[in-house]
Write a protein that holds these residues in place. Structure first.
Motif, PDB file in Angstrom:
ATOM      1  N   GLU A  25       0.820  -1.211   0.000  1.00  0.00           N
ATOM      2  CA  GLU A  25       0.000   0.000   0.000  1.00  0.00           C
ATOM      3  C   GLU A  25       0.854   1.261   0.000  1.00  0.00           C
ATOM      4  N   GLU A  26       2.096   1.180   0.529  1.00  0.00           N
ATOM      5  CA  GLU A  26       2.968   2.346   0.638  1.00  0.00           C
ATOM      6  C   GLU A  26       3.717   2.656  -0.659  1.00  0.00           C
ATOM      7  N   MET A  27       3.781   1.715  -1.577  1.00  0.00           N
ATOM      8  CA  MET A  27       4.528   1.888  -2.820  1.00  0.00           C
ATOM      9  C   MET A  27       3.675   2.643  -3.844  1.00  0.00           C
ATOM     10  N   ALA A  28       4.358   3.225  -4.854  1.00  0.00           N
ATOM     11  CA  ALA A  28       3.613   3.767  -5.992  1.00  0.00           C
ATOM     12  C   ALA A  28       2.847   2.616  -6.628  1.00  0.00           C
ATOM     13  N   HIS A  29       1.707   2.895  -7.201  1.00  0.00           N
ATOM     14  CA  HIS A  29       0.857   1.864  -7.816  1.00  0.00           C
ATOM     15  C   HIS A  29       0.517   0.768  -6.796  1.00  0.00           C
ATOM     16  N   PRO A  30      -0.069   1.167  -5.660  1.00  0.00           N
ATOM     17  CA  PRO A  30      -0.335   0.218  -4.577  1.00  0.00           C
ATOM     18  C   PRO A  30      -1.216  -0.947  -5.005  1.00  0.00           C
ATOM     19  N   LEU A  31      -0.820  -2.112  -4.514  1.00  0.00           N
ATOM     20  CA  LEU A  31      -1.520  -3.385  -4.675  1.00  0.00           C
ATOM     21  C   LEU A  31      -1.542  -3.921  -6.109  1.00  0.00           C
ATOM     22  N   LYS A  32      -0.873  -3.239  -7.023  1.00  0.00           N
ATOM     23  CA  LYS A  32      -0.731  -3.779  -8.378  1.00  0.00           C
ATOM     24  C   LYS A  32       0.309  -4.899  -8.329  1.00  0.00           C
ATOM     25  N   TRP A  33       0.227  -5.804  -9.291  1.00  0.00           N
ATOM     26  CA  TRP A  33       1.175  -6.915  -9.376  1.00  0.00           C
ATOM     27  C   TRP A  33       2.293  -6.564 -10.341  1.00  0.00           C
ATOM     28  N   GLU A  34       3.464  -7.144 -10.099  1.00  0.00           N
ATOM     29  CA  GLU A  34       4.636  -6.875 -10.931  1.00  0.00           C
ATOM     30  C   GLU A  34       5.574  -8.067 -10.867  1.00  0.00           C
ATOM     31  N   PHE A  35       6.505  -8.070 -11.822  1.00  0.00           N
ATOM     32  CA  PHE A  35       7.648  -8.955 -11.691  1.00  0.00           C
ATOM     33  C   PHE A  35       8.641  -8.198 -10.822  1.00  0.00           C
ATOM     34  N   PRO A  36       9.190  -8.820  -9.761  1.00  0.00           N
ATOM     35  CA  PRO A  36      10.052  -8.088  -8.833  1.00  0.00           C
ATOM     36  C   PRO A  36      11.350  -7.609  -9.470  1.00  0.00           C
ATOM     37  N   GLY A  37      11.857  -6.496  -8.966  1.00  0.00           N
ATOM     38  CA  GLY A  37      13.099  -5.919  -9.474  1.00  0.00           C
ATOM     39  C   GLY A  37      13.299  -4.534  -8.892  1.00  0.00           C
ATOM     40  N   GLY A  38      14.006  -3.675  -9.619  1.00  0.00           N
ATOM     41  CA  GLY A  38      14.218  -2.327  -9.106  1.00  0.00           C
ATOM     42  C   GLY A  38      15.083  -1.486 -10.008  1.00  0.00           C
ATOM     43  N   LYS A  39      15.335  -0.278  -9.540  1.00  0.00           N
ATOM     44  CA  LYS A  39      16.084   0.714 -10.316  1.00  0.00           C
ATOM     45  C   LYS A  39      17.567   0.394 -10.360  1.00  0.00           C
ATOM     46  N   GLU A  99       9.511  -5.471   1.051  1.00  0.00           N
ATOM     47  CA  GLU A  99       8.818  -4.307   0.504  1.00  0.00           C
ATOM     48  C   GLU A  99       7.430  -4.638  -0.009  1.00  0.00           C
ATOM     49  N   HIS A 100       7.250  -5.828  -0.534  1.00  0.00           N
ATOM     50  CA  HIS A 100       5.983  -6.203  -1.159  1.00  0.00           C
ATOM     51  C   HIS A 100       4.963  -6.663  -0.120  1.00  0.00           C
ATOM     52  N   LYS A 101       3.679  -6.557  -0.496  1.00  0.00           N
ATOM     53  CA  LYS A 101       2.600  -7.027   0.365  1.00  0.00           C
ATOM     54  C   LYS A 101       2.531  -8.547   0.343  1.00  0.00           C
ATOM     55  N   SER A 102       2.682  -9.125  -0.870  1.00  0.00           N
ATOM     56  CA  SER A 102       2.632 -10.581  -0.984  1.00  0.00           C
ATOM     57  C   SER A 102       3.297 -11.019  -2.287  1.00  0.00           C
ATOM     58  N   VAL A 103       3.595 -12.299  -2.350  1.00  0.00           N
ATOM     59  CA  VAL A 103       4.065 -12.914  -3.591  1.00  0.00           C
ATOM     60  C   VAL A 103       3.299 -14.218  -3.782  1.00  0.00           C
ATOM     61  N   ILE A 104       3.215 -14.625  -5.027  1.00  0.00           N
ATOM     62  CA  ILE A 104       2.527 -15.874  -5.333  1.00  0.00           C
ATOM     63  C   ILE A 104       3.224 -16.536  -6.512  1.00  0.00           C
ATOM     64  N   TRP A 105       3.353 -17.863  -6.428  1.00  0.00           N
ATOM     65  CA  TRP A 105       3.841 -18.642  -7.580  1.00  0.00           C
ATOM     66  C   TRP A 105       2.601 -19.093  -8.325  1.00  0.00           C
ATOM     67  N   LEU A 106       2.427 -18.593  -9.549  1.00  0.00           N
ATOM     68  CA  LEU A 106       1.239 -18.929 -10.322  1.00  0.00           C
ATOM     69  C   LEU A 106       1.623 -19.663 -11.606  1.00  0.00           C
ATOM     70  N   PRO A 107       0.797 -20.632 -12.015  1.00  0.00           N
ATOM     71  CA  PRO A 107       1.016 -21.221 -13.332  1.00  0.00           C
ATOM     72  C   PRO A 107       0.953 -20.124 -14.389  1.00  0.00           C
ATOM     73  N   VAL A 108       1.794 -20.233 -15.399  1.00  0.00           N
ATOM     74  CA  VAL A 108       1.883 -19.195 -16.431  1.00  0.00           C
ATOM     75  C   VAL A 108       0.511 -18.908 -17.033  1.00  0.00           C
ATOM     76  N   ASP A 109      -0.321 -19.934 -17.220  1.00  0.00           N
ATOM     77  CA  ASP A 109      -1.625 -19.705 -17.865  1.00  0.00           C
ATOM     78  C   ASP A 109      -2.619 -18.968 -16.966  1.00  0.00           C
ATOM     79  N   GLN A 110      -2.227 -18.646 -15.728  1.00  0.00           N
ATOM     80  CA  GLN A 110      -3.136 -17.921 -14.825  1.00  0.00           C
ATOM     81  C   GLN A 110      -2.668 -16.502 -14.498  1.00  0.00           C
ATOM     82  N   ILE A 111      -1.486 -16.114 -14.939  1.00  0.00           N
ATOM     83  CA  ILE A 111      -0.948 -14.823 -14.491  1.00  0.00           C
ATOM     84  C   ILE A 111      -1.718 -13.620 -15.047  1.00  0.00           C
TER      85      ILE A 111
END
Length: 134
Positions: A25-39, A99-111
Protein backbone atom coordinates in the motif's frame (compact mmCIF):
# COMPACT_ATOMS: atom_id res chain seq x y z
CA UNK A 1 13.86 12.56 -22.80
CA UNK A 2 16.40 12.68 -19.97
CA UNK A 3 13.97 11.65 -17.25
CA UNK A 4 14.15 7.98 -18.22
CA UNK A 5 14.34 5.67 -15.23
CA UNK A 6 15.95 2.31 -15.96
CA UNK A 7 14.39 -0.55 -14.02
CA UNK A 8 14.96 -4.29 -14.16
CA UNK A 9 12.52 -7.08 -13.38
CA UNK A 10 12.85 -10.82 -12.90
CA UNK A 11 10.61 -13.35 -14.57
CA UNK A 12 11.44 -16.06 -12.07
CA UNK A 13 10.31 -19.34 -13.60
CA UNK A 14 10.15 -22.59 -11.67
CA UNK A 15 8.70 -25.38 -13.83
CA UNK A 16 5.43 -23.95 -15.16
CA UNK A 17 5.04 -21.41 -12.34
CA UNK A 18 6.25 -17.82 -12.22
CA UNK A 19 6.82 -15.56 -9.21
CA UNK A 20 4.44 -12.59 -9.13
CA UNK A 21 4.83 -9.86 -6.50
CA UNK A 22 2.13 -7.54 -5.17
CA UNK A 23 3.16 -3.97 -4.39
CA UNK A 24 2.45 -2.79 -0.86
CA UNK A 25 0.00 0.00 0.00
CA UNK A 26 2.97 2.35 0.64
CA UNK A 27 4.53 1.89 -2.82
CA UNK A 28 3.61 3.77 -5.99
CA UNK A 29 0.86 1.86 -7.82
CA UNK A 30 -0.34 0.22 -4.58
CA UNK A 31 -1.52 -3.39 -4.67
CA UNK A 32 -0.73 -3.78 -8.38
CA UNK A 33 1.18 -6.91 -9.38
CA UNK A 34 4.64 -6.87 -10.93
CA UNK A 35 7.65 -8.96 -11.69
CA UNK A 36 10.05 -8.09 -8.83
CA UNK A 37 13.10 -5.92 -9.47
CA UNK A 38 14.22 -2.33 -9.11
CA UNK A 39 16.08 0.71 -10.32
CA UNK A 40 19.58 0.45 -11.72
CA UNK A 41 22.15 2.34 -9.66
CA UNK A 42 25.00 4.32 -11.21
CA UNK A 43 27.79 2.07 -12.48
CA UNK A 44 25.66 -1.06 -12.19
CA UNK A 45 24.76 -3.39 -15.07
CA UNK A 46 21.10 -4.42 -15.43
CA UNK A 47 22.06 -7.97 -14.44
CA UNK A 48 23.94 -6.80 -11.31
CA UNK A 49 20.98 -4.63 -10.39
CA UNK A 50 18.50 -7.47 -10.67
CA UNK A 51 20.58 -9.83 -8.54
CA UNK A 52 21.02 -7.12 -5.88
CA UNK A 53 17.35 -6.10 -5.87
CA UNK A 54 16.03 -9.65 -5.51
CA UNK A 55 18.45 -10.28 -2.66
CA UNK A 56 17.49 -6.99 -0.93
CA UNK A 57 13.72 -7.18 -1.45
CA UNK A 58 13.00 -10.93 -1.31
CA UNK A 59 16.20 -12.56 0.02
CA UNK A 60 16.46 -14.66 -3.16
CA UNK A 61 19.54 -15.69 -5.10
CA UNK A 62 18.97 -15.92 -8.84
CA UNK A 63 20.74 -16.81 -12.06
CA UNK A 64 19.94 -14.71 -15.13
CA UNK A 65 19.16 -16.88 -18.15
CA UNK A 66 17.87 -14.61 -20.91
CA UNK A 67 16.94 -10.98 -21.59
CA UNK A 68 13.49 -10.14 -22.94
CA UNK A 69 12.56 -7.00 -24.87
CA UNK A 70 12.39 -3.92 -22.64
CA UNK A 71 9.18 -1.92 -22.36
CA UNK A 72 9.05 1.87 -22.37
CA UNK A 73 6.15 3.23 -20.35
CA UNK A 74 5.17 6.74 -19.29
CA UNK A 75 3.36 6.73 -15.94
CA UNK A 76 3.02 10.49 -15.65
CA UNK A 77 4.20 13.54 -17.56
CA UNK A 78 7.96 13.39 -17.89
CA UNK A 79 8.43 10.09 -16.04
CA UNK A 80 9.53 7.47 -18.55
CA UNK A 81 10.26 3.98 -17.25
CA UNK A 82 12.44 1.61 -19.26
CA UNK A 83 11.55 -1.77 -17.78
CA UNK A 84 14.10 -4.46 -18.65
CA UNK A 85 12.89 -8.01 -18.00
CA UNK A 86 15.11 -11.05 -17.59
CA UNK A 87 14.17 -14.71 -17.41
CA UNK A 88 15.72 -15.99 -14.19
CA UNK A 89 16.27 -19.22 -12.31
CA UNK A 90 15.87 -19.49 -8.55
CA UNK A 91 19.14 -20.64 -6.95
CA UNK A 92 18.42 -20.32 -3.23
CA UNK A 93 17.48 -18.16 -0.29
CA UNK A 94 14.39 -18.30 1.88
CA UNK A 95 11.73 -15.91 0.60
CA UNK A 96 11.34 -12.89 2.90
CA UNK A 97 9.02 -9.99 2.00
CA UNK A 98 10.77 -6.70 2.75
CA UNK A 99 8.82 -4.31 0.50
CA UNK A 100 5.98 -6.20 -1.16
CA UNK A 101 2.60 -7.03 0.37
CA UNK A 102 2.63 -10.58 -0.98
CA UNK A 103 4.06 -12.91 -3.59
CA UNK A 104 2.53 -15.87 -5.33
CA UNK A 105 3.84 -18.64 -7.58
CA UNK A 106 1.24 -18.93 -10.32
CA UNK A 107 1.02 -21.22 -13.33
CA UNK A 108 1.88 -19.20 -16.43
CA UNK A 109 -1.62 -19.70 -17.87
CA UNK A 110 -3.14 -17.92 -14.83
CA UNK A 111 -0.95 -14.82 -14.49
CA UNK A 112 -3.17 -12.67 -16.77
CA UNK A 113 -5.86 -12.84 -14.05
CA UNK A 114 -3.82 -10.52 -11.80
CA UNK A 115 -4.15 -6.72 -11.78
CA UNK A 116 -0.70 -5.88 -13.22
CA UNK A 117 1.11 -2.54 -13.06
CA UNK A 118 0.78 -0.90 -16.48
CA UNK A 119 4.49 -1.12 -17.37
CA UNK A 120 4.48 -4.88 -16.72
CA UNK A 121 1.50 -5.74 -18.96
CA UNK A 122 3.41 -5.91 -22.30
CA UNK A 123 6.10 -7.98 -20.56
CA UNK A 124 3.48 -10.39 -19.22
CA UNK A 125 2.10 -10.77 -22.76
CA UNK A 126 5.58 -11.29 -24.30
CA UNK A 127 6.47 -13.85 -21.64
CA UNK A 128 3.24 -15.83 -22.15
CA UNK A 129 3.94 -15.97 -25.93
CA UNK A 130 7.54 -17.04 -25.28
CA UNK A 131 6.46 -19.71 -22.77
CA UNK A 132 3.92 -21.18 -25.21
CA UNK A 133 6.74 -21.86 -27.69
CA UNK A 134 8.93 -23.73 -25.20
Amino acid sequence: MNNQIEVTCAILLEGDKVLCAQRSEEMAHPLKWEFPGGKIEEGESPEECLKRELKEELNLDIEIKEAFNPNLHIYQAGKLIKLMPFLCKYLGGELVLKEHKSVIWLPVDQIKKLDWAAADIPIVDDFIKWFAKQ
